[in-house]
Structure formats: C-alpha cells, structure tokens
Design a protein around this motif. Structure first.
Motif, mmCIF file in Angstrom:
data_model
loop_
_atom_site.group_PDB
_atom_site.id
_atom_site.type_symbol
_atom_site.label_atom_id
_atom_site.label_comp_id
_atom_site.label_asym_id
_atom_site.label_seq_id
_atom_site.Cartn_x
_atom_site.Cartn_y
_atom_site.Cartn_z
ATOM 1 N N TYR A 41 0.846 -1.300 0.123
ATOM 2 C CA TYR A 41 0.216 0.188 0.070
ATOM 3 C C TYR A 41 0.884 1.357 0.115
ATOM 4 C CZ TYR A 41 -4.275 -2.476 1.426
ATOM 5 O OH TYR A 41 -5.394 -3.349 1.328
ATOM 6 N N ARG A 42 1.819 1.415 0.797
ATOM 7 C CA ARG A 42 2.541 2.615 1.009
ATOM 8 C C ARG A 42 3.565 2.766 -0.097
ATOM 9 N NH1 ARG A 42 7.363 2.140 4.156
ATOM 10 N NH2 ARG A 42 6.555 0.284 4.859
ATOM 11 N N ALA A 43 4.211 1.753 -0.820
ATOM 12 C CA ALA A 43 4.858 1.899 -1.890
ATOM 13 C C ALA A 43 4.170 2.670 -3.132
ATOM 14 C CB ALA A 43 5.320 0.548 -2.293
ATOM 15 N N ARG A 44 2.867 2.305 -3.274
ATOM 16 C CA ARG A 44 2.024 2.875 -4.212
ATOM 17 C C ARG A 44 1.539 4.232 -3.893
ATOM 18 N NH1 ARG A 44 -0.214 -2.461 -4.029
ATOM 19 N NH2 ARG A 44 -1.892 -1.403 -2.711
ATOM 20 N N GLY A 45 1.600 4.764 -2.572
ATOM 21 C CA GLY A 45 0.950 5.892 -2.076
ATOM 22 C C GLY A 45 2.017 7.222 -2.075
ATOM 23 N N THR A 46 1.141 8.239 -1.788
ATOM 24 C CA THR A 46 2.128 9.289 -1.364
ATOM 25 C C THR A 46 1.564 10.073 -0.129
ATOM 26 O OG1 THR A 46 2.289 9.866 -3.769
ATOM 27 C CG2 THR A 46 2.656 11.731 -2.373
ATOM 28 N N ALA A 47 2.421 10.238 0.817
ATOM 29 C CA ALA A 47 1.825 10.792 2.290
ATOM 30 C C ALA A 47 1.391 12.305 1.952
ATOM 31 C CB ALA A 47 3.145 10.741 3.149
ATOM 32 N N ARG A 48 0.546 12.416 2.701
ATOM 33 C CA ARG A 48 -0.148 13.755 2.666
ATOM 34 C C ARG A 48 -0.264 14.384 3.980
ATOM 35 N NH1 ARG A 48 -6.138 12.888 -0.860
ATOM 36 N NH2 ARG A 48 -5.325 11.321 -2.156
ATOM 37 N N PRO A 49 -0.425 15.748 4.030
ATOM 38 C CA PRO A 49 -0.419 16.397 5.319
ATOM 39 C C PRO A 49 -1.578 16.100 6.184
ATOM 40 C CG PRO A 49 0.039 17.810 3.716
ATOM 41 C CD PRO A 49 -0.330 16.766 2.858
ATOM 42 N N ILE A 50 -1.580 15.877 7.476
ATOM 43 C CA ILE A 50 -2.570 15.768 8.130
ATOM 44 C C ILE A 50 -3.338 16.939 8.770
ATOM 45 C CG2 ILE A 50 -3.275 14.712 10.648
ATOM 46 C CD1 ILE A 50 -1.901 12.717 8.710
ATOM 47 N N THR A 51 -4.581 16.872 8.608
ATOM 48 C CA THR A 51 -5.468 17.711 8.825
ATOM 49 C C THR A 51 -5.736 18.024 10.463
ATOM 50 O OG1 THR A 51 -6.750 17.714 6.778
ATOM 51 C CG2 THR A 51 -7.918 18.695 8.722
ATOM 52 N N VAL A 52 -5.758 18.951 11.346
ATOM 53 C CA VAL A 52 -5.788 19.189 12.491
ATOM 54 C C VAL A 52 -7.152 19.553 13.195
ATOM 55 C CG1 VAL A 52 -3.287 19.199 12.873
ATOM 56 C CG2 VAL A 52 -4.779 21.372 12.746
ATOM 57 N N VAL A 53 -7.494 19.480 14.485
ATOM 58 C CA VAL A 53 -8.791 19.946 14.980
ATOM 59 C C VAL A 53 -8.974 21.272 14.771
ATOM 60 C CG1 VAL A 53 -7.369 20.374 17.168
ATOM 61 C CG2 VAL A 53 -9.875 20.089 17.366
ATOM 62 N N GLY A 54 -10.296 21.663 14.254
ATOM 63 C CA GLY A 54 -10.856 22.974 14.185
ATOM 64 C C GLY A 54 -10.924 23.070 12.469
ATOM 65 N N ASN A 55 -10.456 22.034 11.788
ATOM 66 C CA ASN A 55 -10.788 22.057 10.397
ATOM 67 C C ASN A 55 -12.198 21.530 9.968
ATOM 68 O OD1 ASN A 55 -10.613 21.278 7.606
ATOM 69 N ND2 ASN A 55 -8.724 22.182 7.594
ATOM 70 N N PRO A 56 -13.150 22.329 9.255
ATOM 71 C CA PRO A 56 -14.550 21.968 9.295
ATOM 72 C C PRO A 56 -14.534 20.325 8.875
ATOM 73 C CG PRO A 56 -14.102 23.982 8.235
ATOM 74 C CD PRO A 56 -12.726 23.590 8.545
ATOM 75 N N VAL A 57 -13.783 19.773 8.152
ATOM 76 C CA VAL A 57 -13.913 18.611 7.530
ATOM 77 C C VAL A 57 -13.727 17.424 8.611
ATOM 78 C CG1 VAL A 57 -11.421 18.105 6.976
ATOM 79 C CG2 VAL A 57 -13.185 16.835 5.460
ATOM 80 N N LEU A 58 -13.249 17.654 9.780
ATOM 81 C CA LEU A 58 -13.192 16.938 10.680
ATOM 82 C C LEU A 58 -14.292 16.912 11.739
ATOM 83 C CD1 LEU A 58 -9.408 17.333 12.157
ATOM 84 C CD2 LEU A 58 -10.332 15.587 10.839
ATOM 85 N N HIS A 59 -15.169 17.805 11.493
ATOM 86 C CA HIS A 59 -16.149 18.150 12.463
ATOM 87 C C HIS A 59 -17.846 17.785 11.950
ATOM 88 C CE1 HIS A 59 -13.334 19.522 15.206
ATOM 89 N NE2 HIS A 59 -12.662 20.286 14.495
ATOM 90 N N LYS A 60 -17.822 17.002 10.728
ATOM 91 C CA LYS A 60 -19.160 16.675 10.404
ATOM 92 C C LYS A 60 -19.001 15.162 9.724
ATOM 93 C CE LYS A 60 -17.932 18.020 5.585
ATOM 94 N NZ LYS A 60 -18.266 18.916 4.431
ATOM 95 N N GLU A 61 -20.106 14.661 9.624
ATOM 96 C CA GLU A 61 -20.133 13.132 9.061
ATOM 97 C C GLU A 61 -19.778 12.977 7.495
ATOM 98 O OE1 GLU A 61 -23.484 9.506 8.442
ATOM 99 O OE2 GLU A 61 -23.863 11.115 9.923
ATOM 100 N N CYS A 62 -18.923 12.128 7.442
ATOM 101 C CA CYS A 62 -18.270 12.064 5.921
ATOM 102 C C CYS A 62 -19.414 11.477 5.317
ATOM 103 C CB CYS A 62 -17.179 11.260 6.170
ATOM 104 S SG CYS A 62 -15.755 11.859 6.707
ATOM 105 N N ARG A 63 -19.297 11.289 3.884
ATOM 106 C CA ARG A 63 -20.262 10.863 2.723
ATOM 107 C C ARG A 63 -19.977 9.291 2.716
ATOM 108 N NH1 ARG A 63 -19.263 11.400 -1.922
ATOM 109 N NH2 ARG A 63 -16.971 12.533 -1.985
ATOM 110 N N ASP A 64 -20.927 8.387 2.399
ATOM 111 C CA ASP A 64 -20.739 7.122 2.254
ATOM 112 C C ASP A 64 -19.704 6.969 1.182
ATOM 113 O OD1 ASP A 64 -22.317 6.504 4.395
ATOM 114 O OD2 ASP A 64 -24.121 5.738 3.240
ATOM 115 N N VAL A 65 -19.013 5.761 1.119
ATOM 116 C CA VAL A 65 -18.263 5.306 -0.208
ATOM 117 C C VAL A 65 -19.170 4.603 -0.864
ATOM 118 C CG1 VAL A 65 -16.354 3.969 -0.912
ATOM 119 C CG2 VAL A 65 -16.038 5.233 1.049
ATOM 120 N N THR A 66 -19.394 4.903 -2.290
ATOM 121 C CA THR A 66 -20.366 4.317 -3.200
ATOM 122 C C THR A 66 -19.703 4.027 -4.449
ATOM 123 O OG1 THR A 66 -20.882 6.353 -4.115
ATOM 124 C CG2 THR A 66 -22.250 5.601 -2.459
#
Length: 210
Positions: A29-54
């Motif tokens: 998995y890791r060899a194919r991937g690229t590390a992204r920055p981590i979002t921290v508390v206070g960012n709106p994306v962390l404070h709402k329910e995510c969308r279902d994977v479809t």
C-alpha cells in the motif's frame, strides 16, 4: 440500532483475518501511495459526518494507498480519510493489540456493533490523535469492539478487536461521523488536551485550519 443488536451474535468465522502478511501488505500500500499532510482539530472536514463510499474504484484504491503512506509518515496506528481532508467514510489501520499481534486493514462505511452488557468492560487508557498532535488524555472505551462495513472492493466485512486495537477501531469510526476523541472528554480535559497541542510542535506535516 436494532439491526446492530441482531448481528452481534454472528459466528467468529465471519470476521476477516487481518493478521497475516501484515508487513508485505502494508509495504505494498505504502509503496504505491504518497503521504499527505494531516488535518488538525478545528478544520471543518473533521467536524461533520463524512459521505458514504459508493464507488469502489481506482480512485478509492489510490486514496487507500495514500492513507497508508500518510499514516506511516505520521507514525500513526490508524487514519481516517477526513484526516487528510477527504470527505469519505474510509479508514485504514496498522495496529497492535494488547497481545502484541499486528492488524492491518481497510474499512469503508464502518458501523460499530452495539455491545451486550457483558462485553462492555471499560478501559480508561490514554488516547491520542494525529489530528490533535502532541496531546493525550485518559478516555474510557470498551476493551472489545466489532466494526462492520466493506473492504476497498465493496465486499461486506466485519473486524473485531480487543484492547488497544479495539480502541483504534472505535477512534477511527468516530472520526468518520465527525467526532474526535477530545469531544468525549470533559470541558476541563478537552481544554488541557488543546493546551498540550498548542505547547508542542507536530512531528509531521499538518494542514492549517480553513
């Protein structure tokens, strides 16, 4: 809730085996991937329910690869998609249980089973979060957890965990419904955790709040 209660007694052999070839699977998995920055508390994306994977497609597979790369770069044991800014219900994990057994896997659209009273033994160990860097607090959670969902190909799966791994499964599922572990603390404890975060410096790249 009723449906969760009806499924809690299903047989053990239903659960996926996530303890085999852990090193090889995680490295792939890791060899194919690229590390992204981590979002921290206070960012709106962390404070709402995510969308279902479809859509269980190549785009999801690339996201999973990036999540494993990001998790390793930040030295974490679990990572939810919204922690790298993606609004989807998927988390990955690379976590030891209390017996030192390693578990590696992916869960999409996770739902935690409602535990019967006899399985609700609470463990009040310390908990931390990559999205609250440098902060730790004691938090009581059941020391056994079952999460049901789908794998990266859309197949139904169930994962069970004990001890630290059970905590990980609960923690990551919480993320995808808009909750951080500090949201389960008292006001005083939450304030202390945020103070710990403010006084430290994250050891990995983070995203500033929008």
């Amino acid at each position: 809730m009723a449906q969760q209660q009806e499924t809690k007694s299903e047989p053990f052999d239903e659960f996926i085996v996530d303890t085999e070839d852990c090193e090889a699977r995680e490295q792939a998995y890791r060899a194919r991937g690229t590390a992204r920055p981590i979002t921290v508390v206070g960012n709106p994306v962390l404070h709402k329910e995510c969308r279902d994977v479809t859509e269980f497609d190549d785009e999801l597979a690339r996201l999973v690869d990036d999540m494993f790369a990001s998790q390793r770069a930040a030295e974490g044991v679990g990572l939810a998609a919204n922690q790298i800014g993606v609004d989807l219900k998927v988390f990955v994990y690379d976590c030891l249980d209390d017996e030192g057994v390693r578990h590696v896997g992916v869960v999409c659209n996770p739902v935690l089973d409602e535990l019967p009273a006899e399985r609700r033994m609470l463990d009040d160990s310390n908990e931390g979060c990559l999205s609250v860097p440098g902060a730790y607090a004691s938090l009581a959670r059941p020391d056994y957890a079952v999460v049901r969902g789908q794998d990266a190909e859309g197949k139904p799966i169930a994962v069970q965990g004990t001890g630290y791994f059970a905590r990980c499964l609960q923690h990551e599922t919480d993320h995808l419904y808009g909750y951080l572990y500090i949201d389960r603390l008292s006001k005083r404890e939450r304030k202390e955790a945020l103070k710990q975060m403010a006084e430290g410096a994250p050891r990995y790249e983070t995203v500033a709040n929008d």
